[in-house]
Design an enzyme around this catalytic site. Structure first.
Site, PDB file in Angstrom:
ATOM      1  CD  GLU A   1      -1.941   1.651   2.782  1.00 50.82           C
ATOM      2  OE1 GLU A   1      -2.050   2.872   2.927  1.00 50.82           O
ATOM      3  OE2 GLU A   1      -1.878   0.854   3.736  1.00 50.82           O
TER       4      GLU A   1
ATOM      5  CE  LYS B   1      -4.710   3.322   9.048  1.00 46.33           C
ATOM      6  NZ  LYS B   1      -5.007   2.442   7.913  1.00 46.33           N
TER       7      LYS B   1
HETATM    8  N1  PSU Z   1      -2.008   5.047   6.861  1.00 50.43           N
HETATM    9  C1  PSU Z   1      -1.901   6.324   7.184  1.00 50.43           C
HETATM   10  N2  PSU Z   1      -2.859   7.201   6.759  1.00 50.43           N
HETATM   11  C2  PSU Z   1      -3.933   6.792   6.011  1.00 50.43           C
HETATM   12  C3  PSU Z   1      -4.004   5.418   5.690  1.00 50.43           C
HETATM   13  C4  PSU Z   1      -3.029   4.605   6.128  1.00 50.43           C
HETATM   14  O1  PSU Z   1      -0.978   6.682   7.903  1.00 50.43           O
HETATM   15  O2  PSU Z   1      -4.793   7.596   5.619  1.00 50.43           O
HETATM   16  C5  PSU Z   1      -5.149   4.944   4.841  1.00 50.43           C
HETATM   17  C6  PSU Z   1      -5.093   3.454   4.462  1.00 50.43           C
HETATM   18  O3  PSU Z   1      -4.638   3.425   3.147  1.00 50.43           O
HETATM   19  C7  PSU Z   1      -6.537   3.003   4.575  1.00 50.43           C
HETATM   20  C8  PSU Z   1      -7.238   4.328   4.602  1.00 50.43           C
HETATM   21  O4  PSU Z   1      -6.897   2.200   3.497  1.00 50.43           O
HETATM   22  O5  PSU Z   1      -6.404   5.111   5.400  1.00 50.43           O
HETATM   23  C9  PSU Z   1      -8.623   4.366   5.103  1.00 50.43           C
HETATM   24  O6  PSU Z   1      -9.064   5.693   4.951  1.00 50.43           O
HETATM   25  P1  PSU Z   1     -10.609   6.011   4.745  1.00 50.43           P
HETATM   26  O7  PSU Z   1     -11.212   5.724   6.084  1.00 50.43           O
HETATM   27  O8  PSU Z   1     -10.653   7.455   4.365  1.00 50.43           O
HETATM   28  O9  PSU Z   1     -11.096   5.069   3.685  1.00 50.43           O
END
Ligand code: PSU
Ligand code: MN
Length: 316
Positions: free
Chosen positions: A34, A168
């Site tokens: 990723e 997370k």
């Molecule tokens: N790691 C970080 N910041 C992020 C993410 C990961 O330090 O924003 C990302 C990941 O890629 C994950 C995403 O898929 O956050 C999810 O964000 P959202 O809830 O906006 O879909």
């Protein structure tokens, strides 16, 4: 012979690097990585070092790394060194989730791909295994804000195995697990009966299935393929090493402040996850960053072992 007047198919939009293309054609193990983590999650220039470390770990384990990102609109699966430089240093990089990919293509934008976009693009390229830090999911307060990451929906329709340290911990973990169940996403704990909590080894929620080796994961992937039907992901929840986890009391205290601050500042939408993670870094004096990095490393190592086991199984 009559001339073929049919319109030729346009070239595919998803572009694997020469190395990844070779590996996939030759049936070698490949691990997708990723990149929102690189573009939005880690401070510069540390992020460049981590990008290299992740790729080195995959190579050391006997597989080919495929860091996924979008540059000048083109979805790339596997980056050259100069492209890794760009995704870790350029100004104005976007956070690109699944639905943003066509817009980025049409507008020639660049950015890091979330779990959703990475899983989607890697799978289109034919990759079966993917490593990240923690999944996105259902945000706290979902009753009101309806904020739920596209990671979940995408995993429900993408045949890829994602190695993560759980979801997370800034999220509503229980609601996220429920949603994964509804969506038909397979979830297994790696050498644990407790669903991990990203910065912590235990989120406080159990996981229904436990596996103890990469070969067991490969067997699940194989069964999934043979069963057929609608494709869905396998989530391998891999707790970070015990010595690397955040102090749970510190974690809970800073997280509470982070959530209150986001609420106060009116942060919502795409910016919310980066905001909360950055607050955690500042509020723990960098300890959450160390935990995040340890989790990512451990996930990349395990994903590589799974890709190698999967590959061995194909040859059997
Ligand atoms: N790691 C970080 N910041 C992020 C993410 C990961 O330090 O924003 C990302 C990941 O890629 C994950 C995403 O898929 O956050 C999810 O964000 P959202 O809830 O906006 O879909
Ligand atoms: Mn969201």
């Amino acid at each position: 012979m009559p001339r073929d007047t049919r319109t030729p198919d346009p070239p595919p939009i998803v572009t694997p690097s020469a190395e990844v293309h070779r590996a996939l054609r030759g049936g070698e193990p490949v691990v997708a990585l990723e990149s929102t983590l690189l573009s939005h999650g880690l401070p510069r220039p540390l992020n460049r070092q981590i990008a290299r470390d992740m790729e080195d770990l995959v190579r050391a384990g006997g597989a080919v790394p495929a860091t996924v990102a979008v540059l000048d609109g083109v979805p790339l699966v596997g980056l050259e060194a100069d492209q890794l430089d760009r995704i870790t240093s350029e100004g104005g990089l976007r956070k690109i989730s699944r639905r943003d990919v066509p817009v980025a293509w049409a507008r020639r934008s660049s950015g890091g791909t979330t779990v959703a976009a990475t899983a989607f693009l890697a799978s289109v390229a034919g990759i079966r295994v993917f490593a990240t830090g923690g999944l996105g999911g259902v945000h706290r307060g979902w009753h009101e804000n309806r904020d739920e990451s596209a990671d979940l929906q995408t995993l429900s329709a993408t045949p890829i195995t994602v190695v993560c340290a759980g979801v997370k911990s800034i999220l509503d973990v229980g609601a996220t697990l429920q949603k994964l169940e509804t969506l038909g996403v397979t979830v297994v704990g790696y050498r644990t009966d407790a669903f991990p909590g990203f910065y912590l080894r235990d989120s406080g929620h159990p996981v229904d299935w436990r596996v103890d080796s990469p070969e067991e994961v490969a067997a699940i992937m194989s069964a999934q393929t043979r069963l057929g039907g609608a494709p869905a992901a396998v989530v391998v929840a891999n707790p970070l090493p015990a010595e690397a986890q955040l102090d749970p009391t510190l974690h809970d205290a800073v997280l509470e402040q982070a959530l209150a601050a986001a609420d106060r500042d009116g942060v919502r939408g795409q910016g919310l996850t980066p905001y909360l993670l950055q607050y955690m870094v500042d509020g723990t004096g960098g300890a959450s960053l160390d935990a995040n990095l340890a989790a990512v490393r451990s996930n990349v190592e395990l994903a590589t072992r799974i890709a190698v086991a999967w590959h061995a199984r194909q040859g059997a």
